[in-house]
Enzyme design. Structure first.
Site, PDB file in Angstrom:
ATOM      1  CD  GLU A 155     -36.008  57.550  18.134  1.00 12.71           C
ATOM      2  OE1 GLU A 155     -35.869  56.913  17.064  1.00 12.71           O
ATOM      3  OE2 GLU A 155     -36.875  57.246  18.986  1.00 12.71           O
ATOM      4  CG  HIS A 188     -36.022  51.203  21.306  1.00 11.17           C
ATOM      5  ND1 HIS A 188     -35.028  52.031  20.861  1.00 11.17           N
ATOM      6  CD2 HIS A 188     -37.070  51.368  20.448  1.00 11.17           C
ATOM      7  CE1 HIS A 188     -35.432  52.660  19.765  1.00 11.17           C
ATOM      8  NE2 HIS A 188     -36.666  52.284  19.507  1.00 11.17           N
TER       9      HIS A 188
END
Length: 305
Positions: A155, A188
């Site tokens: 990430e 997300h």
């Protein structure tokens, strides 16, 4: 004679206006390309999680292994996005993979983040003194490896390392530090799909994911903002801080207010914030980290750099 001079000045002014408009159009186009490239990269990262069709839950070891392979592959391909912008600096250095200032960038940002989490640290020590010992058992756990190793590395490489060099030429370093986490936070939202598969109520799922977005952007972005911008182009600091934040989760302030040792806990929470503010500038002195290669892409004035 005056008329000729006036016409000459007018033509010169028109040329300057034309150059300015052309620059403005090219700059706007570059910004759109940067934003769309970041959005595409975020979609590739999230989309790679769903390449493997399975009815198993996301925490099943086989699902975790497949998804880890997917995001590692996307992370490995992410430098190609930066190469498409025809930069003259080493792509790995732009992404924060470099040796200059590596040791301070590994230790000081993590130390600063740990100080900020002093309250949750004390809270955890009071409620579960043996919590540190459980880390030895977690190393072999697939969920732990995903949350503490694979997720932070991939990430940060994708949403920080690759996106910042694409955003900085358009927005400058300061704005890029805050814009990049938006893509990370929006990514997300794929948890909505997974939570709905488990049969959870739509509204509760949306509120849960919205809370995660607020936390990942408004809290972590501001905290990691200090880490990223002052780590001067090192990705190792954000990776370690990301891993640490994942291990801590959301600070349980509500539980602290109801704890039998509430005064001591609230004092530790307050001291963590105050110590963070006190140590912020000494531990983020550019002297420790060296010049950030990504700052060479910034339009003037690059105040953060």
């Amino acid at each position: 004679m005056c008329l000729v001079a006036l016409m000459g000045n007018s033509l010169q002014l028109l040329m300057h206006i034309k150059e300015f408009v052309l620059f403005l159009v090219m700059f706007t186009l570059q910004c759109w390309v940067s934003v769309l490239s970041c959005l595409l990269l975020a979609c590739l990262y999230v989309g790679s999680l769903y390449v493997w069709r399975s009815s198993l839950p996301r925490n099943h070891p086989s699902v975790i292994k497949r998804r880890c392979v997917s995001v590692l592959l996307v992370s490995a391909l992410s430098p190609a996005c930066i190469l498409s912008f025809q930069v003259d600096v080493s792509v790995l250095e732009l992404m924060g993979v470099r040796m200059e200032g590596f040791v301070p960038a590994s230790i000081l940002p993590l130390l600063l983040t740990m100080v900020f989490y002093l309250g949750p640290f004390v809270h955890s020590a009071m409620d579960d003194p043996d919590d540190v010992q459980t880390w030895r058992l977690c190393v072999r756990d697939a969920v732990w490896l995903r949350n503490q190793v694979v997720a932070p590395v991939t990430e940060e490489l994708v949403f920080r390392g690759a996106m910042l060099p694409m955003l900085v030429p358009c927005t400058g370093p300061t704005a890029a530090i805050f814009v990049a986490p938006l893509f990370f936070g929006v990514a997300h939202f794929h948890h909505i799909i997974e939570q709905r598969r488990l049969g959870k109520d739509s509204m509760s799922v949306i509120l849960l994911v919205a809370g995660q977005l607020a936390y990942t952007h408004f809290l972590r972005a501001r905290l990691i903002k200090s880490v990223i911008c002052v780590s001067k182009g090192h990705v190792v600091g954000p990776v370690l801080c990301h891993s640490f934040c994942n291990s801590q989760g959301l600070p349980d302030v509500t539980s602290a207010l109801q704890h039998p040792e509430r005064p001591a806990l609230l004092f530790s929470y307050l001291m963590g914030i105050l110590l963070f503010l006190v140590l912020l500038f000494p531990l983020t002195d550019p002297f420790f980290y060296g010049a950030a290669p990504v700052c060479s892409l910034a339009p003037p004035p690059a105040s953060v750099c």
